[in-house]
Design an enzyme around this catalytic site. Structure first.
Site, PDB file in Angstrom:
ATOM      1  N   TRP A 159      64.956  21.206 -13.511  1.00  0.00           N
ATOM      2  CA  TRP A 159      66.172  21.905 -13.917  1.00  0.00           C
ATOM      3  C   TRP A 159      67.062  22.298 -12.750  1.00  0.00           C
ATOM      4  O   TRP A 159      68.235  22.616 -12.941  1.00  0.00           O
ATOM      5  CB  TRP A 159      65.802  23.181 -14.692  1.00  0.00           C
ATOM      6  CG  TRP A 159      64.781  24.039 -13.988  1.00  0.00           C
ATOM      7  CD1 TRP A 159      63.442  24.045 -14.207  1.00  0.00           C
ATOM      8  CD2 TRP A 159      65.005  24.987 -12.935  1.00  0.00           C
ATOM      9  NE1 TRP A 159      62.814  24.938 -13.368  1.00  0.00           N
ATOM     10  CE2 TRP A 159      63.757  25.534 -12.572  1.00  0.00           C
ATOM     11  CE3 TRP A 159      66.142  25.441 -12.275  1.00  0.00           C
ATOM     12  CZ2 TRP A 159      63.613  26.492 -11.576  1.00  0.00           C
ATOM     13  CZ3 TRP A 159      66.011  26.396 -11.278  1.00  0.00           C
ATOM     14  CH2 TRP A 159      64.753  26.911 -10.943  1.00  0.00           C
ATOM     15  N   ASN A 160      66.552  22.287 -11.511  1.00  0.00           N
ATOM     16  CA  ASN A 160      67.297  22.948 -10.434  1.00  0.00           C
ATOM     17  C   ASN A 160      68.418  22.124  -9.825  1.00  0.00           C
ATOM     18  O   ASN A 160      69.378  22.681  -9.283  1.00  0.00           O
ATOM     19  CB  ASN A 160      66.335  23.426  -9.338  1.00  0.00           C
ATOM     20  CG  ASN A 160      65.439  22.336  -8.801  1.00  0.00           C
ATOM     21  OD1 ASN A 160      65.254  21.293  -9.424  1.00  0.00           O
ATOM     22  ND2 ASN A 160      64.850  22.578  -7.640  1.00  0.00           N
ATOM     23  N   LYS A 183      63.767  11.910 -19.714  1.00  0.00           N
ATOM     24  CA  LYS A 183      63.670  13.262 -20.274  1.00  0.00           C
ATOM     25  C   LYS A 183      64.229  14.261 -19.283  1.00  0.00           C
ATOM     26  O   LYS A 183      63.612  14.549 -18.245  1.00  0.00           O
ATOM     27  CB  LYS A 183      62.217  13.637 -20.587  1.00  0.00           C
ATOM     28  CG  LYS A 183      62.107  14.970 -21.350  1.00  0.00           C
ATOM     29  CD  LYS A 183      60.763  15.633 -21.180  1.00  0.00           C
ATOM     30  CE  LYS A 183      60.619  16.347 -19.872  1.00  0.00           C
ATOM     31  NZ  LYS A 183      61.562  17.501 -19.713  1.00  0.00           N
ATOM     32  N   SER A 238      56.763  20.307 -10.538  1.00  0.00           N
ATOM     33  CA  SER A 238      55.672  21.063  -9.917  1.00  0.00           C
ATOM     34  C   SER A 238      54.461  20.176  -9.655  1.00  0.00           C
ATOM     35  O   SER A 238      54.241  19.167 -10.333  1.00  0.00           O
ATOM     36  CB  SER A 238      55.261  22.232 -10.810  1.00  0.00           C
ATOM     37  OG  SER A 238      54.550  21.772 -11.939  1.00  0.00           O
ATOM     38  N   GLU A 259      57.609  13.493  -6.700  1.00  0.00           N
ATOM     39  CA  GLU A 259      58.216  14.428  -5.747  1.00  0.00           C
ATOM     40  C   GLU A 259      57.860  15.813  -6.266  1.00  0.00           C
ATOM     41  O   GLU A 259      58.426  16.291  -7.252  1.00  0.00           O
ATOM     42  CB  GLU A 259      59.734  14.207  -5.673  1.00  0.00           C
ATOM     43  CG  GLU A 259      60.366  14.790  -4.425  1.00  0.00           C
ATOM     44  CD  GLU A 259      60.803  16.229  -4.622  1.00  0.00           C
ATOM     45  OE1 GLU A 259      60.040  17.132  -4.194  1.00  0.00           O
ATOM     46  OE2 GLU A 259      61.872  16.455  -5.192  1.00  0.00           O
ATOM     47  N   CYS A 293      62.890  22.741  -3.750  1.00  0.00           N
ATOM     48  CA  CYS A 293      61.596  22.408  -3.142  1.00  0.00           C
ATOM     49  C   CYS A 293      61.712  22.292  -1.628  1.00  0.00           C
ATOM     50  O   CYS A 293      60.703  22.366  -0.920  1.00  0.00           O
ATOM     51  CB  CYS A 293      61.051  21.119  -3.733  1.00  0.00           C
ATOM     52  SG  CYS A 293      62.171  19.713  -3.590  1.00  0.00           S
ATOM     53  N   GLU A 390      55.444  28.602  -3.513  1.00  0.00           N
ATOM     54  CA  GLU A 390      56.899  28.528  -3.420  1.00  0.00           C
ATOM     55  C   GLU A 390      57.515  29.793  -4.002  1.00  0.00           C
ATOM     56  O   GLU A 390      57.225  30.169  -5.141  1.00  0.00           O
ATOM     57  CB  GLU A 390      57.420  27.320  -4.205  1.00  0.00           C
ATOM     58  CG  GLU A 390      57.246  25.989  -3.509  1.00  0.00           C
ATOM     59  CD  GLU A 390      57.923  24.868  -4.277  1.00  0.00           C
ATOM     60  OE1 GLU A 390      58.921  24.329  -3.776  1.00  0.00           O
ATOM     61  OE2 GLU A 390      57.440  24.516  -5.367  1.00  0.00           O
TER      62      GLU A 390
END
Length: 490
Positions: A159-160, A183, A238, A259, A293, A390
């Protein structure tokens, strides 16, 4: 921008796009997309499920052969037109992104420019897919090597960075000749819907890209993996979810690109130019409100300069304006939802309970929206939870060190290995430290490493494979070797 954000969003697709047509979920279910700054419902989308997923992967499989046979120049020109359209409509895309994700408009515009570059880069790479032809060492056969599309691909994004993450997956997949099922993240799917229509306008044939938005990722992704029709999965998200997907992909021996999470160390040596280091750490820490990230997670500062560095950083962080990203002058937007704020607040409280000192921020505000203030902590203990995980928020955790060896040891003391940063005026020292750091990327006197022309990815539990650069398209290609005897060989 001539249209309002509400009008732009109202014109987007339903959330499920298969064979060139937007449709409702087969179940009739829907879910809401909210603005994290205001709580306003921006859109209600079709909530895809298993039957929608099956229709999407069936479509991708049905169109794969024809799409793979499309000349590379045609695929290249589609990507080039997509780049041009994104560039022309940057303000519209940025406004949608800010509304659903929260980042300030200036950052959203920057992401549009960055994401568009993936389309331009892979437009150029599409016509440069390489092969090889040569005689074997014994002279008795010819070795012919070709690169072919891996086949239907599953793409999953977080989402980021709702534009950049999909562009750097869709770009190489199109360039390589792969069909796709995609997706988007349920928190920020609207930017992806905009890009889907934009790609159709750029000339992408029906059936090459299918999109299924859903509030239940497993109900869509697992049928794709188990379909027997997908040949590749590319995931950004994640580490825990990535591990689960790797286990699922092993059932069908799918190729994977992962990733995953990060825990980036930011090393400030005693000879660093502190003006440069402060600008770099702000870029590495505060981009996207720290929800990246690549964000500097542990800021390791030589003990001889940590006081000066902390003072300067506290001043700069205190000057940042927090608010709705759509409002001019906002430096720091909201976090994505309540859970994100809860996590950051818990990490700060844990660090303080273990002896950390709050130099600015550190208290969640009241009122609507999911905001957290820019925060600087010093004296963060090695057993603080934020050292191991994180933060994903606007919190700078300062940790002292006394030698390069100690800094490297602290930096590598994590299961993650995505990116690290080194600040020093000595090129030899910087390269020496960089060579010892267990990360896939290193920022040397810079807080920004992302570049479409460079390979993005990590080591250890930060992932597998690379996105962008020359290696980015290789993730979507299979190598085929043809052996041909030389009839007149002696």
């Amino acid at each position: 921008m001539t249209r309002s954000v509400a009008d732009i969003i109202a014109g987007l697709g339903t959330g499920i796009h298969i064979d060139g047509r937007w449709r409702q979920a087969s179940s009739g279910s829907t879910f809401d997309v909210e603005n994290p700054a205001t709580g306003e419902v921006l859109a209600t989308l079709a909530d895809g499920g298993e039957s929608d997923a099956v229709a999407a992967i069936d479509s991708a499989a049905a169109h794969q052969r024809e799409w793979a046979a499309t000349p590379a120049r045609e695929r290249s020109e589609i990507l080039r037109r997509a780049y041009e359209l994104l560039t022309e409509r940057a303000d519209e895309v940025a406004a949608v992104m800010t509304a659903e994700m929260g980042k300030p408009l200036a950052e959203s515009r920057g992401e549009v420019a960055y994401g568009a570059e993936f389309f331009r880069w892979f437009a150029e790479e599409a016509v440069r897919i390489r092969g090889d032809a040569r005689r074997s060492p014994d002279g008795k056969s010819r070795i012919i090597v070709t690169q072919e599309p891996v086949g239907p691909c599953i793409l999953i994004t977080p989402w980021n960075f709702p534009l950049a993450m999909v562009a750097r997956k869709i770009g190489p997949a199109i360039a390589a000749g792969c069909t796709m099922v995609y997706k988007p993240a349920s928190l920020t799917p609207l930017t992806s819907l905009y890009v889907t229509d934009l790609l159709r306008e750029a000339g992408l044939p029906d059936g090459v890209l299918s999109v299924v938005c859903t509030s239940s990722a497993g109900s869509v992704v697992e049928p794709w993996i188990d379909s027997g029709k997908a040949r590749k999965l590319s995931f950004t998200g994640s580490t825990d979810v990535g591990k689960s997907l790797l286990e699922q992909c092993a059932r069908g021996v799918l190729r994977t690109s992962m990733e995953l999470g990060g825990n980036a160390p930011f090393i400030v040596c005693e000879d660093a130019d502190l003006d440069v280091a402060i600008e770099a750490v702000l870029a590495a820490k505060m981009r996207n409100m720290g929800e990246a990230c690549t964000a500097a997670n542990r800021i390791l500062v030589h003990r001889s300069v940590i006081g000066d560095f902390a003072g300067r950083l506290t001043t700069r962080m205190s000057e940042l304006t927090v608010g709705d990203g759509a409002v001019d002058g906002t430096d720091v937007g909201p976090l994505v939802n309540r859970a994100a704020v809860d996590k950051v607040d818990d990490l700060v409280r844990d660090a303080v309970s273990r002896g950390a000192e709050v130099l600015c921020g550190g208290e969640r505000p009241e009122g609507r929206g999911w905001f957290y203030p820019p925060t600087v902590l010093t004296g963060v203990a090695s057993d603080a939870e934020m050292v191991r995980t994180e933060i994903f928020g606007p919190v700078a955790a300062l940790v002292p060190f006394d030698s390069d060896d100690e800094a490297v040891e602290l930096a590598n003391n994590t299961e993650f290995g995505l990116v690290s940063y080194v600040m020093t005026e000595s090129a030899d020292r910087g390269f020496s430290i960089a060579e010892r750091l267990e990360t896939g990327m290193v920022g040397f006197n810079t807080g920004l490493v992302s570049n479409p022309a460079a390979p993005f990815g990590g080591v250890k539990q930060s992932g597998l494979g690379r996105e962008g650069g020359f290696s980015g398209i290789d993730e979507f290609l299979e190598t085929k070797y043809v052996a041909m005897p030389v009839r007149n060989a002696t």
